[in-house]
Scaffold this motif. Structure first.
Motif, PDB file in Angstrom:
ATOM      1  N   LEU A 207       0.820  -1.209   0.000  1.00 32.05           N
ATOM      2  CA  LEU A 207       0.000   0.000   0.000  1.00 32.05           C
ATOM      3  C   LEU A 207       0.855   1.259   0.000  1.00 32.05           C
ATOM      4  O   LEU A 207       0.562   2.221  -0.696  1.00 32.05           O
ATOM      5  N   CYS A 208       1.900   1.264   0.833  1.00 32.60           N
ATOM      6  CA  CYS A 208       2.762   2.430   0.950  1.00 32.60           C
ATOM      7  C   CYS A 208       4.022   2.042   1.706  1.00 32.60           C
ATOM      8  O   CYS A 208       4.139   0.927   2.224  1.00 32.60           O
ATOM      9  N   LYS A 289      -2.758   4.462  -1.285  1.00 30.68           N
ATOM     10  CA  LYS A 289      -3.001   3.441  -2.296  1.00 30.68           C
ATOM     11  C   LYS A 289      -3.963   3.951  -3.374  1.00 30.68           C
ATOM     12  O   LYS A 289      -3.798   3.636  -4.565  1.00 30.68           O
ATOM     13  N   ASN A 314       4.166   7.404  -0.870  1.00 36.50           N
ATOM     14  CA  ASN A 314       3.442   6.723  -1.937  1.00 36.50           C
ATOM     15  C   ASN A 314       4.431   5.916  -2.786  1.00 36.50           C
ATOM     16  O   ASN A 314       5.513   6.401  -3.140  1.00 36.50           O
TER      17      ASN A 314
END
Length: 318
Positions: A207-208, A289, A314
């Motif tokens: 996601l990150c 995300k 990100n």
């Protein structure tokens, strides 16, 4: 922090709908009230006979852990680290009440055993069949941040390949009355919640990235600048600041944030509880995300005179 640590999967059980999606969150009105969790069907995660002997906080911990592991296709994590403000409060209250009513005689020890804060992590481990590293951070200020820092250190050392990070707190009538008596969260909607994250060292399908974590009691403005400069960054590199204040006044305790920075909050979606910052981490991880335009988020928390900073990146950032 050295090395790279990623959030592979995240999930939350809160006052929102069970396992709510980031874009479907509904804000709660800003007034003093108690917001209870909306639980999923535990039968999908726990044998009903076993669930009968579990408190709500343990059932939520197991359910959210299994859900988050399913989200990344992982059956058993290498390690489990839990953060909680007060642990299994309901069982603690039952044991203490029995101690008073029975005059400390002929007490059933089962409620005492299940009232310890590490019950959450141990029951999750039993449910998953995880025999690896297991620890619990108990801190009414920054239990989540301490647990997260330990998880990152484990991954950095290469001691484990992944970590199941959990944060959980429950609200009872007794605790609610004590909180109101102390004016701890005056005027804020008091709540509860259980959040889980899978942390790993690979960016594939993550996601990150978690770039760094800091907890401090020093001057927050100076510490924020030092925190960013330590990563070779400045406020110009932060696209979004997310604070632990409520949406009515997002900069109340964070006046040092530059005026040109966009500020968001998350407690209008989850209410106030000891590990609410875990909901904030879930909120930010889902946002990164979904929104590729946001390169970096600085998640900031305040509890008493202490501050915390979590820097998230990100994966679309070059």
């Amino acid at each position: 922090m050295k090395g790279r640590v990623y959030i592979t999967s995240s999930a939350a059980i809160s006052a929102q709908e069970p396992f709510a999606e980031y874009k479907r969150l509904e804000a709660f009105p800003f007034r003093a009230e108690k917001l209870m969790c909306k639980d999923p069907d535990f039968r999908s995660f726990i044998d009903p006979m076993a669930a009968r002997r579990m408190s709500s906080i343990v059932k939520r911990g197991i359910a959210v852990s299994k859900h988050v592991l399913e989200g990344c296709g992982l059956a058993v994590p290498d390690a489990i680290i839990t953060g909680t403000g007060n642990g299994c409060v309901a069982d603690t209250e039952v044991f203490l009440s029995k101690m008073i009513s029975e005059g400390e005689q002929m007490l059933n020890p089962s409620k005492f055993i299940s009232s310890t804060p590490n019950t959450i992590g141990s029951q999750i481990a039993i449910a998953l069949g995880c025999k690896g590293f297991n620890s619990t951070h108990v801190n009414d200020r920054f239990a989540l941040e301490g647990a997260l820092l330990e998880a990152m250190l484990l991954l950095e050392k290469g001691a484990v390949g992944n970590v199941l990070l959990c944060a959980a707190d429950q609200m009872t009538d007794v605790l609610y009355n004590l909180v109101n008596r102390r004016w701890l969260w005056e005027g804020y909607p008091v709540s509860e919640g259980s959040m889980a994250f899978v942390l790993g060292r690979t960016s594939e399908d993550a996601l990150c990235e978690i770039e760094d974590v800091l907890m401090t009691r020093s001057n927050p403005s100076w510490e924020a600048d030092r925190f960013l400069s330590g990563k070779g960054l400045s406020w110009n590199d932060i696209d979004l600041a997310v604070t632990s204040d409520f949406s009515a006044c997002p900069r109340e305790h964070f006046a040092f944030i530059p005026e040109n920075k966009t500020v968001k909050t998350y407690k209008q979606y989850c209410g106030e509880f000891f590990t609410a910052s875990a909901f904030g981490l879930w909120y930010c991880s889902q946002m990164l995300k979904e929104d590729t335009a946001v390169r970096r988020i600085l998640l900031m928390g305040k509890n008493g005179g202490a501050y915390s900073f979590i820097l998230l990146k990100n994966l679309c950032t070059n």
